[in-house]
Design an enzyme around this catalytic site. Sequence first.
Site, PDB file in Angstrom:
ATOM      1  N   HIS A 308      -8.967  91.463  21.870  1.00  0.00           N
ATOM      2  CA  HIS A 308      -9.644  91.489  23.178  1.00  0.00           C
ATOM      3  C   HIS A 308      -9.048  92.621  24.004  1.00  0.00           C
ATOM      4  O   HIS A 308      -7.839  92.878  23.944  1.00  0.00           O
ATOM      5  CB  HIS A 308      -9.438  90.159  23.914  1.00  0.00           C
ATOM      6  CG  HIS A 308     -10.437  89.932  25.001  1.00  0.00           C
ATOM      7  ND1 HIS A 308     -10.301  90.498  26.253  1.00  0.00           N
ATOM      8  CD2 HIS A 308     -11.603  89.256  25.013  1.00  0.00           C
ATOM      9  CE1 HIS A 308     -11.331  90.135  26.994  1.00  0.00           C
ATOM     10  NE2 HIS A 308     -12.146  89.387  26.263  1.00  0.00           N
ATOM     11  N   ASP A 365     -15.276  84.182  20.719  1.00  0.00           N
ATOM     12  CA  ASP A 365     -16.308  84.168  19.672  1.00  0.00           C
ATOM     13  C   ASP A 365     -15.827  83.610  18.347  1.00  0.00           C
ATOM     14  O   ASP A 365     -16.633  83.431  17.430  1.00  0.00           O
ATOM     15  CB  ASP A 365     -16.826  85.602  19.461  1.00  0.00           C
ATOM     16  CG  ASP A 365     -17.563  86.098  20.689  1.00  0.00           C
ATOM     17  OD1 ASP A 365     -17.219  87.181  21.197  1.00  0.00           O
ATOM     18  OD2 ASP A 365     -18.453  85.373  21.165  1.00  0.00           O
TER      19      ASP A 365
HETATM   20  C1  SDX Z   1     -16.187  89.533  23.873  1.00  0.00           C
HETATM   21  O1  SDX Z   1     -14.471  92.177  27.683  1.00  0.00           O
HETATM   22  C2  SDX Z   1     -14.717  90.880  27.637  1.00  0.00           C
HETATM   23  O2  SDX Z   1     -14.348  90.123  28.493  1.00  0.00           O
HETATM   24  C3  SDX Z   1     -15.571  90.446  26.475  1.00  0.00           C
HETATM   25  C4  SDX Z   1     -15.765  88.942  26.293  1.00  0.00           C
HETATM   26  C5  SDX Z   1     -16.581  88.340  27.416  1.00  0.00           C
HETATM   27  O3  SDX Z   1     -16.446  87.132  27.654  1.00  0.00           O
HETATM   28  O4  SDX Z   1     -17.444  89.082  27.992  1.00  0.00           O
HETATM   29  O5  SDX Z   1     -14.510  88.305  26.225  1.00  0.00           O
HETATM   30  C6  SDX Z   1     -16.554  88.645  25.008  1.00  0.00           C
HETATM   31  O6  SDX Z   1     -16.801  90.551  23.695  1.00  0.00           O
HETATM   32  C7  SDX Z   1     -15.000  89.164  23.022  1.00  0.00           C
HETATM   33  C8  SDX Z   1     -14.712  90.218  21.920  1.00  0.00           C
HETATM   34  C9  SDX Z   1     -15.665  89.979  20.752  1.00  0.00           C
HETATM   35  N1  SDX Z   1     -15.495  91.072  19.724  1.00  0.00           N
HETATM   36  C10 SDX Z   1     -14.919  90.856  18.555  1.00  0.00           C
HETATM   37  O7  SDX Z   1     -14.383  89.799  18.229  1.00  0.00           O
HETATM   38  C11 SDX Z   1     -15.000  92.046  17.594  1.00  0.00           C
HETATM   39  C12 SDX Z   1     -13.632  92.263  16.933  1.00  0.00           C
HETATM   40  N2  SDX Z   1     -12.691  92.721  17.952  1.00  0.00           N
HETATM   41  C13 SDX Z   1     -12.495  94.156  18.077  1.00  0.00           C
HETATM   42  O8  SDX Z   1     -13.603  94.948  17.813  1.00  0.00           O
HETATM   43  C14 SDX Z   1     -11.676  94.524  19.313  1.00  0.00           C
HETATM   44  O9  SDX Z   1     -10.588  93.713  19.336  1.00  0.00           O
HETATM   45  C15 SDX Z   1     -12.335  94.484  20.683  1.00  0.00           C
HETATM   46  C16 SDX Z   1     -13.585  95.278  20.709  1.00  0.00           C
HETATM   47  C17 SDX Z   1     -12.619  93.088  21.105  1.00  0.00           C
HETATM   48  C18 SDX Z   1     -11.346  95.089  21.665  1.00  0.00           C
HETATM   49  O10 SDX Z   1     -11.223  96.392  21.325  1.00  0.00           O
HETATM   50  P1  SDX Z   1     -10.165  97.357  22.083  1.00  0.00           P
HETATM   51  O11 SDX Z   1      -9.604  96.743  23.290  1.00  0.00           O
HETATM   52  O12 SDX Z   1     -10.814  98.691  22.223  1.00  0.00           O
HETATM   53  O13 SDX Z   1      -8.988  97.379  21.082  1.00  0.00           O
HETATM   54  P2  SDX Z   1      -8.730  98.554  20.078  1.00  0.00           P
HETATM   55  O14 SDX Z   1      -9.954  98.810  19.280  1.00  0.00           O
HETATM   56  O15 SDX Z   1      -8.129  99.671  20.853  1.00  0.00           O
HETATM   57  O16 SDX Z   1      -7.642  97.888  19.099  1.00  0.00           O
HETATM   58  C19 SDX Z   1      -6.267  98.088  19.306  1.00  0.00           C
HETATM   59  C20 SDX Z   1      -5.681  98.033  17.891  1.00  0.00           C
HETATM   60  C21 SDX Z   1      -6.335  99.061  16.946  1.00  0.00           C
HETATM   61  O17 SDX Z   1      -5.378  99.347  15.949  1.00  0.00           O
HETATM   62  P3  SDX Z   1      -4.405 100.670  16.155  1.00  0.00           P
HETATM   63  O18 SDX Z   1      -5.307 101.848  16.466  1.00  0.00           O
HETATM   64  O19 SDX Z   1      -3.479 100.321  17.304  1.00  0.00           O
HETATM   65  O20 SDX Z   1      -3.666 100.819  14.831  1.00  0.00           O
HETATM   66  O21 SDX Z   1      -5.939  96.754  17.293  1.00  0.00           O
HETATM   67  C22 SDX Z   1      -6.793  96.920  16.172  1.00  0.00           C
HETATM   68  C23 SDX Z   1      -7.434  98.287  16.291  1.00  0.00           C
HETATM   69  O22 SDX Z   1      -7.758  98.804  15.001  1.00  0.00           O
HETATM   70  N3  SDX Z   1      -7.796  95.848  16.235  1.00  0.00           N
HETATM   71  C24 SDX Z   1      -8.191  95.134  15.194  1.00  0.00           C
HETATM   72  C25 SDX Z   1      -9.109  94.198  15.717  1.00  0.00           C
HETATM   73  N4  SDX Z   1      -9.233  94.389  17.028  1.00  0.00           N
HETATM   74  C26 SDX Z   1      -8.419  95.405  17.341  1.00  0.00           C
HETATM   75  N5  SDX Z   1      -7.883  95.180  13.877  1.00  0.00           N
HETATM   76  C27 SDX Z   1      -8.487  94.276  13.084  1.00  0.00           C
HETATM   77  N6  SDX Z   1      -9.364  93.350  13.507  1.00  0.00           N
HETATM   78  C28 SDX Z   1      -9.692  93.270  14.820  1.00  0.00           C
HETATM   79  N7  SDX Z   1     -10.558  92.364  15.241  1.00  0.00           N
END
Ligand code: SDX
Length: 429
Positions: A308, A365
């Site tokens: 998140h 989710d």
């Molecule tokens: C919702 O914003 C809100 O409030 C949203 C929400 C709401 O109520 O409106 O809460 C609802 O959208 C919840 C999120 C649902 N999405 C998912 O579950 C999809 C999977 N999650 C990721 O795509 C991700 O965690 C996000 C999109 C939720 C957040 O992305 P960020 O903040 O841009 O984080 P990031 O991509 O910068 O990740 C930081 C690190 C990265 O690795 P490094 O570059 O540091 O090596 O964490 C890793 C990412 O690769 N990472 C993950 C991951 N999420 C982040 N690695 C594996 N699996 C994951 N799910």
Amino acid sequence: MSDRKLTLTDPQSGKSLDLPVVSGSEGDPTLDISSLHKELGYFTFDPGYGMTASCKSDITFIDGGEGILRYRGYPIEQLAENSSFLEVAYTLLYGDLPTSDQFSGFERDITYHTMVHEKINTFMQGFHYNAHPMAILAGVVGSMAAFYHDKLDVKDPEQRELAAKRLIAKMPTVAAAAYRHSMGWPSAYPKNSLPYSDRFLHMMFSVPAEPYEINPVAAKALDLLFILHADHEQNASTSTVRLVASTGANPYACVAAGIAALWGPAHGGANEAVLKMLNEIGSVKNVPEFVKRAKDKDDPFRLMGFGHRVYKNYDPRATIIRKQCHEVLAELGKQDELLDLAMELERIALEDDYFVERKLYPNVDFYSGIIYKALGIPTSMFTAMFAIGRTVGWVSQWLEQAANPTRIGRPRQVYTGPTERSYVPIQNR
Ligand code: SDX
């Protein structure tokens, strides 16, 4: 505004600027950079707006480090335990928990607007039977401006309030109609004698050929899920609604844009993606392989429902939903091996340094689909369910934006394309 400030000095010009610190009622101190370009000639670069406050808002507070979520100051745990979705809707819209008279009046207003213009049902027939419900929702909600054009003056508080109530009342009707369209069933009209979530279940699953009995466990579970999805401050879809609102667009256009943004798998579409992921993993013995893939930068696979932007702790909504999964399955006398799989996936991930170091926890989710599935709601409808709950947040934030209009939202960029060059006639290229 507090008198705290941060002084910035430009080494090029030697010029300094005091940037005021904007403090809210709680939350992190925030720099007001509005004078930065005028005084020092700089813009700021913040892709994804991870470090940028787009507005001031009284509605929802999140402390990502502590895993805190409050609607109008009320902790989500207390609302989940004691309130109803419609009472939470009133609170988000108007700022305080309603008195019993206020609630009865609000419930009556919402109930009065549950039906849609009959031509919308005709419009719905134009979609192919297998159209994704979010495509139908975005299209039909956007079209509402063509049906409810009588009251679209966003400068008129009464017309704004009417549009907000219409959207809250009609979203379940449109979502249920999208499901019935995919099933080849006739439209089911809202039964106004039923409470909000019971009414939705009736519109979803009742068929003319036989009586439909609403399971109170299902209705209660659904009402709780709507509460948990109602608002979440400036997430991608709500920020979209506010950005579109800043152009003066009508509320149906704003919310249709929010629906489109929510659909993405990185946002509200994640609940649908979680079920697909769990089915792809198939069994607990495959979990280590998928966790390995989620950590591999060369593999596009991510653990859906994990991570998140704001929560760097457990999403408090996921905690509530995970507990509810067990209760709902037990009360419905159902088993779901996907729940066991999801819990094992969570256990293994949260013991892995990759997830722990990045503070990646289950989000709202991760478990919600298990409950939707237990209620007989198909995976394709999961994000539409999110949209029903979030409509309350979208319209609350839209009302706040429309009542205190800001300048039109218009981010800047860092240009990286070609500098000036002359046109070359095609015969010389
Ligand atoms: C919702 O914003 C809100 O409030 C949203 C929400 C709401 O109520 O409106 O809460 C609802 O959208 C919840 C999120 C649902 N999405 C998912 O579950 C999809 C999977 N999650 C990721 O795509 C991700 O965690 C996000 C999109 C939720 C957040 O992305 P960020 O903040 O841009 O984080 P990031 O991509 O910068 O990740 C930081 C690190 C990265 O690795 P490094 O570059 O540091 O090596 O964490 C890793 C990412 O690769 N990472 C993950 C991951 N999420 C982040 N690695 C594996 N699996 C994951 N799910």
